[in-house]
Design a protein around this motif. Structure first.
Motif, PDB file in Angstrom:
ATOM      1  N   GLU A   1      15.834  -1.181  -0.036  1.00  0.00           N
ATOM      2  CA  GLU A   1      16.036   0.133  -0.629  1.00  0.00           C
ATOM      3  C   GLU A   1      14.908   1.113  -0.278  1.00  0.00           C
ATOM      4  O   GLU A   1      15.120   2.283  -0.085  1.00  0.00           O
ATOM      5  N   LEU A   2      13.653   0.635  -0.214  1.00  0.00           N
ATOM      6  CA  LEU A   2      12.516   1.541  -0.118  1.00  0.00           C
ATOM      7  C   LEU A   2      11.801   1.512   1.224  1.00  0.00           C
ATOM      8  O   LEU A   2      10.994   2.395   1.505  1.00  0.00           O
ATOM      9  N   GLN A   3      12.058   0.526   2.051  1.00  0.00           N
ATOM     10  CA  GLN A   3      11.294   0.384   3.282  1.00  0.00           C
ATOM     11  C   GLN A   3      11.565   1.502   4.277  1.00  0.00           C
ATOM     12  O   GLN A   3      10.806   1.666   5.235  1.00  0.00           O
ATOM     13  N   SER A   4      12.614   2.282   4.056  1.00  0.00           N
ATOM     14  CA  SER A   4      12.921   3.384   4.961  1.00  0.00           C
ATOM     15  C   SER A   4      12.025   4.590   4.725  1.00  0.00           C
ATOM     16  O   SER A   4      11.989   5.504   5.541  1.00  0.00           O
ATOM     17  N   PHE A   5      11.265   4.593   3.610  1.00  0.00           N
ATOM     18  CA  PHE A   5      10.379   5.723   3.315  1.00  0.00           C
ATOM     19  C   PHE A   5       9.030   5.509   3.995  1.00  0.00           C
ATOM     20  O   PHE A   5       8.302   4.565   3.681  1.00  0.00           O
ATOM     21  N   ALA A   6       8.675   6.409   4.907  1.00  0.00           N
ATOM     22  CA  ALA A   6       7.392   6.286   5.604  1.00  0.00           C
ATOM     23  C   ALA A   6       6.228   6.712   4.719  1.00  0.00           C
ATOM     24  O   ALA A   6       5.118   6.200   4.844  1.00  0.00           O
ATOM     25  N   GLN A   7       6.476   7.652   3.824  1.00  0.00           N
ATOM     26  CA  GLN A   7       5.447   8.133   2.901  1.00  0.00           C
ATOM     27  C   GLN A   7       6.021   8.143   1.496  1.00  0.00           C
ATOM     28  O   GLN A   7       7.052   8.753   1.242  1.00  0.00           O
ATOM     29  N   GLY A  29       1.573   4.821   5.143  1.00  0.00           N
ATOM     30  CA  GLY A  29       1.786   6.140   4.579  1.00  0.00           C
ATOM     31  C   GLY A  29       1.971   6.133   3.075  1.00  0.00           C
ATOM     32  O   GLY A  29       1.995   7.186   2.440  1.00  0.00           O
ATOM     33  N   TRP A  30       2.119   4.950   2.485  1.00  0.00           N
ATOM     34  CA  TRP A  30       2.327   4.859   1.042  1.00  0.00           C
ATOM     35  C   TRP A  30       1.025   5.035   0.269  1.00  0.00           C
ATOM     36  O   TRP A  30      -0.061   4.760   0.766  1.00  0.00           O
ATOM     37  N   MET A  31       1.143   5.503  -0.950  1.00  0.00           N
ATOM     38  CA  MET A  31       0.035   5.629  -1.897  1.00  0.00           C
ATOM     39  C   MET A  31      -1.118   6.441  -1.297  1.00  0.00           C
ATOM     40  O   MET A  31      -2.291   6.088  -1.400  1.00  0.00           O
ATOM     41  N   GLY A  32      -0.757   7.539  -0.656  1.00  0.00           N
ATOM     42  CA  GLY A  32      -1.773   8.412  -0.082  1.00  0.00           C
ATOM     43  C   GLY A  32      -2.579   7.762   1.022  1.00  0.00           C
ATOM     44  O   GLY A  32      -3.723   8.148   1.278  1.00  0.00           O
ATOM     45  N   GLY A  33      -2.004   6.752   1.674  1.00  0.00           N
ATOM     46  CA  GLY A  33      -2.682   6.075   2.763  1.00  0.00           C
ATOM     47  C   GLY A  33      -3.446   4.834   2.341  1.00  0.00           C
ATOM     48  O   GLY A  33      -3.982   4.112   3.189  1.00  0.00           O
ATOM     49  N   LEU A  34      -3.485   4.555   1.033  1.00  0.00           N
ATOM     50  CA  LEU A  34      -4.242   3.407   0.536  1.00  0.00           C
ATOM     51  C   LEU A  34      -3.520   2.080   0.794  1.00  0.00           C
ATOM     52  O   LEU A  34      -4.157   1.049   0.977  1.00  0.00           O
ATOM     53  N   ALA A  35      -2.197   2.117   0.823  1.00  0.00           N
ATOM     54  CA  ALA A  35      -1.436   0.890   1.104  1.00  0.00           C
ATOM     55  C   ALA A  35      -1.754   0.423   2.514  1.00  0.00           C
ATOM     56  O   ALA A  35      -1.864   1.205   3.441  1.00  0.00           O
ATOM     57  N   GLY A  36      -1.881  -0.872   2.683  1.00  0.00           N
ATOM     58  CA  GLY A  36      -2.226  -1.418   3.982  1.00  0.00           C
ATOM     59  C   GLY A  36      -3.721  -1.552   4.181  1.00  0.00           C
ATOM     60  O   GLY A  36      -4.172  -2.308   5.036  1.00  0.00           O
ATOM     61  N   GLU A  37      -4.516  -0.803   3.383  1.00  0.00           N
ATOM     62  CA  GLU A  37      -5.967  -0.893   3.475  1.00  0.00           C
ATOM     63  C   GLU A  37      -6.540  -1.834   2.414  1.00  0.00           C
ATOM     64  O   GLU A  37      -7.657  -2.318   2.548  1.00  0.00           O
ATOM     65  N   THR A  38      -5.766  -2.072   1.352  1.00  0.00           N
ATOM     66  CA  THR A  38      -6.255  -2.932   0.276  1.00  0.00           C
ATOM     67  C   THR A  38      -5.759  -4.364   0.479  1.00  0.00           C
ATOM     68  O   THR A  38      -4.822  -4.616   1.223  1.00  0.00           O
ATOM     69  N   PHE A  40      -3.815  -7.767  -0.196  1.00  0.00           N
ATOM     70  CA  PHE A  40      -2.473  -8.053  -0.686  1.00  0.00           C
ATOM     71  C   PHE A  40      -1.687  -6.740  -0.833  1.00  0.00           C
ATOM     72  O   PHE A  40      -1.679  -5.927   0.059  1.00  0.00           O
ATOM     73  N   CYS A  41      -1.035  -6.528  -1.972  1.00  0.00           N
ATOM     74  CA  CYS A  41      -0.291  -5.293  -2.234  1.00  0.00           C
ATOM     75  C   CYS A  41      -0.966  -4.484  -3.340  1.00  0.00           C
ATOM     76  O   CYS A  41      -0.300  -3.795  -4.099  1.00  0.00           O
ATOM     77  N   ASN A  42      -2.278  -4.613  -3.446  1.00  0.00           N
ATOM     78  CA  ASN A  42      -2.980  -4.040  -4.601  1.00  0.00           C
ATOM     79  C   ASN A  42      -2.785  -2.543  -4.777  1.00  0.00           C
ATOM     80  O   ASN A  42      -2.824  -2.035  -5.897  1.00  0.00           O
ATOM     81  N   ALA A  43      -2.577  -1.801  -3.696  1.00  0.00           N
ATOM     82  CA  ALA A  43      -2.395  -0.355  -3.822  1.00  0.00           C
ATOM     83  C   ALA A  43      -1.049  -0.010  -4.435  1.00  0.00           C
ATOM     84  O   ALA A  43      -0.876   1.062  -5.021  1.00  0.00           O
ATOM     85  N   VAL A  44      -0.097  -0.937  -4.315  1.00  0.00           N
ATOM     86  CA  VAL A  44       1.229  -0.729  -4.902  1.00  0.00           C
ATOM     87  C   VAL A  44       1.291  -1.325  -6.296  1.00  0.00           C
ATOM     88  O   VAL A  44       1.693  -0.663  -7.259  1.00  0.00           O
ATOM     89  N   MET A  45       0.885  -2.585  -6.442  1.00  0.00           N
ATOM     90  CA  MET A  45       0.832  -3.258  -7.740  1.00  0.00           C
ATOM     91  C   MET A  45      -0.239  -4.334  -7.710  1.00  0.00           C
ATOM     92  O   MET A  45      -0.386  -5.036  -6.702  1.00  0.00           O
ATOM     93  N   CYS A  46      -0.973  -4.491  -8.809  1.00  0.00           N
ATOM     94  CA  CYS A  46      -1.896  -5.616  -8.920  1.00  0.00           C
ATOM     95  C   CYS A  46      -1.097  -6.921  -8.854  1.00  0.00           C
ATOM     96  O   CYS A  46       0.019  -6.993  -9.370  1.00  0.00           O
ATOM     97  N   PRO A  60     -10.493   2.395  -3.068  1.00  0.00           N
ATOM     98  CA  PRO A  60     -10.721   1.321  -2.090  1.00  0.00           C
ATOM     99  C   PRO A  60     -11.829   0.361  -2.504  1.00  0.00           C
ATOM    100  O   PRO A  60     -11.832  -0.806  -2.089  1.00  0.00           O
ATOM    101  N   ASP A  61     -12.773   0.841  -3.323  1.00  0.00           N
ATOM    102  CA  ASP A  61     -13.927   0.021  -3.690  1.00  0.00           C
ATOM    103  C   ASP A  61     -13.808  -0.625  -5.065  1.00  0.00           C
ATOM    104  O   ASP A  61     -14.711  -1.345  -5.489  1.00  0.00           O
TER     105      ASP A  61
END
Length: 245
Positions: A1-7, A29-38, A40-46, A60-61
């Protein structure tokens, strides 16, 4: 459902989500660019066994914090460590917390917008709303409480959060009315607890950019991917459960 959204800026805390596909963790592009940098999936959900004030890592810190064990944070996106008594109550008891001719055609168009909003008012028990200034009046719908229009008097935003909206449709029917509005970009109905909105009727040409439905009793995201322009999605504190999405 959501993977088609780039941002996408999405809020999911307060649900009962117990799994999440790794593919959603690497969309930069998710979470203001924070997703993929944290991690696991911490930027989306703990992750399970961890928590944060917003149910996710926002800096990030500053990582999600550990609970004593997984049972105290059994779902993704936990905002506290909690004692669990799911079998008896289905709820979490918080014990710790961290420190949303043109003239005739124009006339017809405006009448259609008016009819859509009046139907929504009826569906959502408008008589008992906390605020309903100018609703049902002969004044422009652009002056009605919670309604915002563009320069062409077309509705672009509906902001009725915490306004005691309740779905009155019978037989478990879910409301689809608002999504008929052709230029609607923003819907903010957070903290209206019994809406039962049906996202499957979002039109494929929807202009929707921001959908704020936290604490509305939402049970399914089916159809949200139809809103191709969506950049903000807040669905925290709902009844979503199981695997996400």
């Amino acid at each position: 459902e959501l993977q088609s959204f780039a941002q996408l800026d999405i809020r999911l805390q307060g649900n009962m989500i117990d799994s999440i596909p790794e593919a959603l963790c690497d969309i930069f592009g998710w979470m203001g660019g924070l997703a993929g940098e944290t991690e696991f999936c911490n930027a989306v959900m703990c992750p399970l066994g961890k928590f944060a004030a917003e149910g996710r890592q926002t800096d990030p810190d500053v990582e999600c914090q550990d609970c004593n064990n997984v049972e105290e944070a059994p779902y993704f996106g936990s905002t506290s460590c909690a004692k669990v008594d799911i079998e008896r109550t289905g709820e979490l008891t918080s014990i710790q917390r961290p420190t949303l001719p043109i003239v005739p055609l124009v006339s017809l168009y405006k009448s259609c917008l008016n009819a859509v909003l009046l139907e929504f008012y009826k569906e959502m028990d408008g008589r008992n709303w906390a605020f309903q200034d100018k609703w049902l009046s002969d004044e422009s719908i652009c002056t009605w409480y919670g309604i915002e229009c563009n320069s062409s008097s077309s509705v672009v935003a509906v902001r009725l959060k915490n306004n005691r909206l309740v779905n009155t449709r019978t037989n478990g029917d879910r409301s689809t009315t608002l999504f008929i509005l052709p230029n609607l970009e923003i819907v903010d109905l957070q903290a209206d607890n019994n809406l039962e909105l049906d996202l499957r009727n979002i039109p494929l040409d929807s202009q929707l950019k921001s959908l704020i439905l936290s604490s509305t009793g939402l049970k399914s995201l089916e159809g949200v991917n139809r809103a191709k322009n969506l950049t903000t999605l807040n669905i925290a504190h709902n009844m979503l459960s199981g695997s996400f999405p």
